[in-house]
Enzyme design. Structure first.
Site, PDB file in Angstrom:
ATOM      1  N   LYS A  81     -10.383  -1.004  10.568  1.00 29.13           N
ATOM      2  CA  LYS A  81     -10.316  -2.107   9.919  1.00 29.13           C
ATOM      3  C   LYS A  81     -10.674  -3.343  10.681  1.00 29.13           C
ATOM      4  O   LYS A  81     -10.779  -4.613  10.254  1.00 29.13           O
ATOM      5  CB  LYS A  81      -8.976  -2.350   9.075  1.00 29.13           C
ATOM      6  CG  LYS A  81      -8.859  -1.279   8.037  1.00 29.13           C
ATOM      7  CD  LYS A  81      -7.748  -1.426   7.137  1.00 29.13           C
ATOM      8  CE  LYS A  81      -6.948  -0.301   6.524  1.00 29.13           C
ATOM      9  NZ  LYS A  81      -7.903   0.189   5.495  1.00 29.13           N
TER      10      LYS A  81
ATOM     11  N   HIS B 172       0.901  -1.179  -0.013  1.00 31.59           N
ATOM     12  CA  HIS B 172      -0.003   0.070  -0.177  1.00 31.59           C
ATOM     13  C   HIS B 172       0.976   1.187  -0.064  1.00 31.59           C
ATOM     14  O   HIS B 172       2.085   1.409   0.445  1.00 31.59           O
ATOM     15  CB  HIS B 172      -0.862  -0.094   1.238  1.00 31.59           C
ATOM     16  CG  HIS B 172      -1.863   1.066   1.508  1.00 31.59           C
ATOM     17  ND1 HIS B 172      -1.678   2.279   1.861  1.00 31.59           N
ATOM     18  CD2 HIS B 172      -3.237   0.870   1.140  1.00 31.59           C
ATOM     19  CE1 HIS B 172      -2.573   3.028   1.928  1.00 31.59           C
ATOM     20  NE2 HIS B 172      -3.729   2.246   1.603  1.00 31.59           N
TER      21      HIS B 172
ATOM     22  N   CYS C 293      -4.878   2.364  -3.661  1.00 29.06           N
ATOM     23  CA  CYS C 293      -3.444   2.888  -3.164  1.00 29.06           C
ATOM     24  C   CYS C 293      -2.388   1.807  -3.246  1.00 29.06           C
ATOM     25  O   CYS C 293      -1.567   1.683  -2.329  1.00 29.06           O
ATOM     26  CB  CYS C 293      -3.620   3.350  -1.540  1.00 29.06           C
ATOM     27  SG  CYS C 293      -5.020   4.317  -1.201  1.00 29.06           S
TER      28      CYS C 293
ATOM     29  N   ASP D  89       3.232  -4.194   8.125  1.00 29.18           N
ATOM     30  CA  ASP D  89       1.859  -3.634   8.047  1.00 29.18           C
ATOM     31  C   ASP D  89       0.682  -4.518   8.244  1.00 29.18           C
ATOM     32  O   ASP D  89       0.574  -5.451   7.324  1.00 29.18           O
ATOM     33  CB  ASP D  89       1.899  -2.971   6.382  1.00 29.18           C
ATOM     34  CG  ASP D  89       0.543  -2.451   6.220  1.00 29.18           C
ATOM     35  OD1 ASP D  89      -0.529  -2.659   6.949  1.00 29.18           O
ATOM     36  OD2 ASP D  89       0.534  -1.792   5.196  1.00 29.18           O
TER      37      ASP D  89
ATOM     38  N   GLN E 267      -4.474  -5.244   7.207  1.00 31.92           N
ATOM     39  CA  GLN E 267      -5.549  -6.062   6.785  1.00 31.92           C
ATOM     40  C   GLN E 267      -5.547  -7.342   7.366  1.00 31.92           C
ATOM     41  O   GLN E 267      -6.257  -8.295   7.109  1.00 31.92           O
ATOM     42  CB  GLN E 267      -5.184  -6.339   5.167  1.00 31.92           C
ATOM     43  CG  GLN E 267      -5.385  -5.243   4.274  1.00 31.92           C
ATOM     44  CD  GLN E 267      -6.951  -4.558   4.073  1.00 31.92           C
ATOM     45  OE1 GLN E 267      -7.888  -5.473   4.556  1.00 31.92           O
ATOM     46  NE2 GLN E 267      -6.942  -3.220   3.949  1.00 31.92           N
TER      47      GLN E 267
HETATM   48  N1  7TS Z   1      -1.698  -0.670   4.539  1.00 36.40           N
HETATM   49  C1  7TS Z   1      -2.545  -1.532   4.106  1.00 36.40           C
HETATM   50  C2  7TS Z   1      -2.436  -2.780   3.577  1.00 36.40           C
HETATM   51  C3  7TS Z   1      -3.977  -1.071   3.995  1.00 36.40           C
HETATM   52  O1  7TS Z   1      -4.954  -1.873   3.419  1.00 36.40           O
HETATM   53  C4  7TS Z   1      -4.314   0.102   4.470  1.00 36.40           C
HETATM   54  C5  7TS Z   1      -5.662   0.867   3.963  1.00 36.40           C
HETATM   55  C6  7TS Z   1      -3.344   0.978   4.959  1.00 36.40           C
HETATM   56  C7  7TS Z   1      -1.988   0.619   5.239  1.00 36.40           C
HETATM   57  C8  7TS Z   1      -3.511   2.280   5.570  1.00 36.40           C
HETATM   58  O2  7TS Z   1      -4.419   2.157   6.600  1.00 36.40           O
HETATM   59  P1  7TS Z   1      -4.818   3.456   7.385  1.00 36.40           P
HETATM   60  O3  7TS Z   1      -5.869   3.058   8.508  1.00 36.40           O
HETATM   61  O4  7TS Z   1      -3.680   4.255   8.161  1.00 36.40           O
HETATM   62  O5  7TS Z   1      -5.423   4.567   6.452  1.00 36.40           O
HETATM   63  N2  7TS Z   1      -6.286   0.383   2.955  1.00 36.40           N
HETATM   64  C9  7TS Z   1      -7.269   0.745   2.435  1.00 36.40           C
HETATM   65  C10 7TS Z   1      -8.032   0.232   1.439  1.00 36.40           C
HETATM   66  O6  7TS Z   1      -7.628  -0.951   0.945  1.00 36.40           O
HETATM   67  N3  7TS Z   1      -9.189   0.786   0.755  1.00 36.40           N
HETATM   68  O7  7TS Z   1      -9.284   1.800   1.664  1.00 36.40           O
HETATM   69  C11 7TS Z   1      -8.128   1.894   2.617  1.00 36.40           C
END
Ligand code: 7TS
Length: 411
Positions: free
Chosen positions: A231, A128, A369, A205, A208
């Protein structure tokens, strides 16, 4: 296809705890399949937010008064629950952050202070943007080099190539536990062991993985693990960074301010111990406190049961989607989470997503992303249906019927 489930939990009882799942969108019952972006919230979690404000609202770690002490106790209880949930050794190895992005940036800035010109950082093709850009920024600041682990056409990382990239200049390896765009589950334990052979720190990371897997940071032996509460059925704006004690002690703080200090004079500041060294300013108090309700709720269901149920959805959904003419699934790793990324021959992902929305079906379309990953797959984007534990086989049938309805409209 069969609609029976061998799941040990009662899906209707689970769904009844999510009022939003009862609502209609565009005159149809909502089918929510954008859990990779964010999950919906059980009542236990939203009740905990209300209860916090109605009974103990106060700032934490500072007041002598009753409410502040109660809020501090509840706040610290979440830290302990999260510690137990990921099997960290000490609760002070759990730092509260704004989420995964903030956690990765914390490491990139703090660890970054130790990085020298010529050092190498390794990431993977599956990342990501939030696990790419902070490392690029660090490499630019420090004159370090970024290397990328390639993958095969199924979305599986190339382990031989990874081994070849590792050397004595490698200081850090960062990759995701589960890919948000393809669903690939990466072999974190094996990759971490390889990185440790060259003494590189490992940053995972976990955005997910936390909603889908039983994560044990000590068994994986990772040095850092980044988490987003939203999430995993928790509130937005809050997350955590797990870090091994020896690393967190070694790293300088990311931000300066209140709460992260021991003593301050105009000449010099000494820092607080862990975890406070990394938690400057008033935190997202109700977010932390309510997150505990989500963690409890997940544990009541059992992460193993959740994984098993979602694997059923993966199997059922893969077969069902492949019955749609012209549909190609992107991401066919043997070890995969319940996420379907796909395209329809000759059609644009955005048009499909827009028409599915007209039918009350929520999916995400675009590059998710992960632009470098989309470039690797030579597609501008995909349609992504990402399952949560409240999704059902009937909803997958609705998605398939929806696709079979909208595709002819676009041809
Ligand atoms: N890493 C992964 C693998 C992700 O899927 C996401 C967000 C992030 C980092 C960032 O997470 P945040 O909570 O700091 O924003 N992914 C997604 C997605 O797949 N669709 O919307 C956000």
């Amino acid at each position: 296809m069969s609609n029976t489930s061998t799941s040990p939990f009662d899906i209707e009882a689970i769904r009844s705890q999510f009022p939003v799942l009862e609502r209609e969108v565009n005159g149809r019952k909502l089918v929510y399949m954008d859990n990779g972006a964010t999950t919906h919230k059980p009542k236990a979690m939203t009740n905990a937010i209300t209860s916090y404000y109605e009974t103990i609202n106060s700032n934490v770690h500072r007041g002598v008064h009753h409410l502040s002490q109660r809020a501090t106790d509840a706040f610290e209880l979440t830290r302990e629950k999260l510690r137990a949930h990921i099997n960290a050794e000490h609760s002070y190895e759990v730092i509260f952050t704004k989420g995964t992005t903030d956690s990765i940036n914390t490491v990139a800035w703090s660890f970054g202070e130790l990085v020298k010109p010529g050092d190498e950082i390794i990431i993977s093709t599956l990342e990501h943007h939030s696990n790419i850009v902070p490392w690029q920024m660090l490499c630019e600041r420090k004159g370090a080099t970024l290397k990328v682990i390639p993958m095969d056409d199924h979305g599986v990382l190339d382990m031989e190539a990874f081994k070849a990239l590792l050397n004595e200049k490698t200081v850090l390896v960062a990759f995701n536990h589960i890919s948000n765009a393809l669903g690939t589950i990466n072999p974190v334990k094996e990759m971490t062991a390889l990185a440790h052979e060259v003494d590189a720190a490992v940053v995972i990371d976990g955005a997910q993985s936390m909603p889908h897997l039983n994560v044990d940071v000590r068994d994986l032996d990772v040095d850092f693990y980044a988490i987003s509460a939203h999430k995993m059925y928790g509130p937005t704006g809050i997350g955590a960074l797990y870090g091994k004690e020896e690393w967190l002690n070694k790293l300088p703080p990311y931000q300066g301010g209140g709460e992260m200090i021991d003593t301050v004079t105009f000449e010099k500041t000494t820092y607080a111990g862990l975890p406070h060294k990394f938690e400057a300013g008033t935190p997202h108090i109700e977010g932390v406190i309510a997150w505990a309700a989500s963690i409890d709720w997940l544990n009541e269901l059992g992460m193993e049961n959740i994984s098993a149920y979602e694997q059923e959805l993966l199997e059922y959904g893969t077969e069902a989607l492949l019955s749609v003419e012209g549909l190609k699934i992107h991401g066919t790793a043997p070890n995969k989470s319940a996420l379907f990324s796909f395209n329809i021959d000759g059609l644009h992902h955005y048009d499909i997503g827009t028409l599915l929305d007209q039918l009350g079906i929520a999916v995400r379309t675009g590059h998710h992303c992960t632009q470098p990953l989309m470039n690797r797959m030579e597609v501008p984007g995909t349609i992504r249906a990402s399952m949560g534990l409240y999704n059902t086989k009937e909803e997958i049938d609705t998605l398939v019927a929806g696709l079979n309805r909208v595709i002819p409209m676009l041809k």
